[in-house]
Design a protein around this motif. Structure first.
Motif, PDB file in Angstrom:
ATOM      1  N   MET A 146      18.747  19.138  -9.679  1.00 47.23           N
ATOM      2  CA  MET A 146      17.499  19.845  -9.478  1.00 47.23           C
ATOM      3  C   MET A 146      17.168  20.671 -10.716  1.00 47.23           C
ATOM      4  SD  MET A 146      16.636  20.997  -5.854  1.00 47.23           S
ATOM      5  CE  MET A 146      16.625  19.875  -4.526  1.00 47.23           C
ATOM      6  N   SER A 147      15.922  20.820 -10.925  1.00 45.92           N
ATOM      7  CA  SER A 147      15.483  21.623 -12.050  1.00 45.92           C
ATOM      8  C   SER A 147      15.731  23.104 -11.779  1.00 45.92           C
ATOM      9  CB  SER A 147      13.995  21.390 -12.290  1.00 45.92           C
ATOM     10  OG  SER A 147      13.512  22.272 -13.254  1.00 45.92           O
ATOM     11  N   ARG A 148      16.212  23.811 -12.781  1.00 46.27           N
ATOM     12  CA  ARG A 148      16.486  25.244 -12.614  1.00 46.27           C
ATOM     13  C   ARG A 148      15.201  26.053 -12.477  1.00 46.27           C
ATOM     14  NH1 ARG A 148      20.272  23.347 -16.466  1.00 46.27           N
ATOM     15  NH2 ARG A 148      18.591  23.482 -17.947  1.00 46.27           N
ATOM     16  N   ASP A 149      14.135  25.595 -13.122  1.00 46.32           N
ATOM     17  CA  ASP A 149      12.909  26.391 -13.171  1.00 46.32           C
ATOM     18  C   ASP A 149      11.998  26.192 -11.964  1.00 46.32           C
ATOM     19  OD1 ASP A 149      12.641  25.689 -16.708  1.00 46.32           O
ATOM     20  OD2 ASP A 149      13.792  27.226 -15.668  1.00 46.32           O
ATOM     21  N   PRO A 185      12.956  14.284 -13.147  1.00 43.56           N
ATOM     22  CA  PRO A 185      12.492  12.901 -13.008  1.00 43.56           C
ATOM     23  C   PRO A 185      13.614  11.866 -13.026  1.00 43.56           C
ATOM     24  CG  PRO A 185      11.044  14.093 -14.477  1.00 43.56           C
ATOM     25  CD  PRO A 185      12.213  15.006 -14.175  1.00 43.56           C
ATOM     26  N   ASN A 186      14.692  12.128 -13.747  1.00 49.96           N
ATOM     27  CA  ASN A 186      15.779  11.153 -13.843  1.00 49.96           C
ATOM     28  C   ASN A 186      16.964  11.495 -12.944  1.00 49.96           C
ATOM     29  OD1 ASN A 186      16.500   8.689 -15.042  1.00 49.96           O
ATOM     30  ND2 ASN A 186      17.951   9.734 -16.365  1.00 49.96           N
ATOM     31  N   LYS A 201       7.883   8.631 -11.241  1.00 52.39           N
ATOM     32  CA  LYS A 201       6.472   8.977 -11.350  1.00 52.39           C
ATOM     33  C   LYS A 201       6.115  10.095 -10.371  1.00 52.39           C
ATOM     34  CE  LYS A 201       1.833   7.087 -11.226  1.00 52.39           C
ATOM     35  NZ  LYS A 201       1.018   5.878 -11.071  1.00 52.39           N
ATOM     36  N   ALA A 202       6.556   9.983  -9.118  1.00 51.13           N
ATOM     37  CA  ALA A 202       6.258  11.009  -8.114  1.00 51.13           C
ATOM     38  C   ALA A 202       6.852  12.355  -8.515  1.00 51.13           C
ATOM     39  CB  ALA A 202       6.786  10.584  -6.751  1.00 51.13           C
ATOM     40  N   ARG A 203       8.064  12.357  -9.050  1.00 51.14           N
ATOM     41  CA  ARG A 203       8.705  13.601  -9.485  1.00 51.14           C
ATOM     42  C   ARG A 203       7.958  14.238 -10.645  1.00 51.14           C
ATOM     43  NH1 ARG A 203      14.928  11.345  -9.305  1.00 51.14           N
ATOM     44  NH2 ARG A 203      15.128  11.347  -7.029  1.00 51.14           N
ATOM     45  N   MET A 204       7.509  13.418 -11.587  1.00 47.17           N
ATOM     46  CA  MET A 204       6.763  13.972 -12.718  1.00 47.17           C
ATOM     47  C   MET A 204       5.422  14.549 -12.261  1.00 47.17           C
ATOM     48  SD  MET A 204       7.559  11.496 -15.960  1.00 47.17           S
ATOM     49  CE  MET A 204       7.401   9.927 -15.159  1.00 47.17           C
ATOM     50  N   LEU A 205       4.750  13.851 -11.357  1.00 49.34           N
ATOM     51  CA  LEU A 205       3.470  14.345 -10.854  1.00 49.34           C
ATOM     52  C   LEU A 205       3.661  15.639 -10.052  1.00 49.34           C
ATOM     53  CD1 LEU A 205       1.774  11.003  -9.784  1.00 49.34           C
ATOM     54  CD2 LEU A 205       1.204  12.444 -11.753  1.00 49.34           C
ATOM     55  N   ALA A 206       4.743  15.738  -9.291  1.00 46.89           N
ATOM     56  CA  ALA A 206       5.014  16.950  -8.511  1.00 46.89           C
ATOM     57  C   ALA A 206       5.267  18.145  -9.422  1.00 46.89           C
ATOM     58  CB  ALA A 206       6.200  16.734  -7.584  1.00 46.89           C
ATOM     59  N   ARG A 207       5.893  17.900 -10.565  1.00 44.34           N
ATOM     60  CA  ARG A 207       6.181  18.997 -11.498  1.00 44.34           C
ATOM     61  C   ARG A 207       4.915  19.499 -12.185  1.00 44.34           C
ATOM     62  NH1 ARG A 207      11.759  19.112 -12.774  1.00 44.34           N
ATOM     63  NH2 ARG A 207      11.448  19.698 -14.921  1.00 44.34           N
TER      64      ARG A 207
END
Length: 53
Positions: A1-4, A10-11, A45-51
């Protein structure tokens, strides 16, 4: 998971959203014990769009 953002990178793993460098073996009910598995293009793609939101 991203810390921020609290969103998966995405990966991150296809099944559990954990980054490859810290994954090792993980358990999720759907696939049981598993190693890091490459996410699908659609997941990336979904993860990048969510970010972006």
């Amino acid at each position: 998971m991203s810390r921020d953002t609290g969103l998966p990178a995405p990966n991150a793993c296809r099944w559990c959203d954990v980054d490859k460098d810290v994954h090792l073996q993980r358990w999720v009910p759907a696939v049981k014990w598993h190693g890091w598995t490459e996410p699908t293009d659609a997941q990336r793609k979904a993860r990048m769009l969510a970010r972006r939101a």
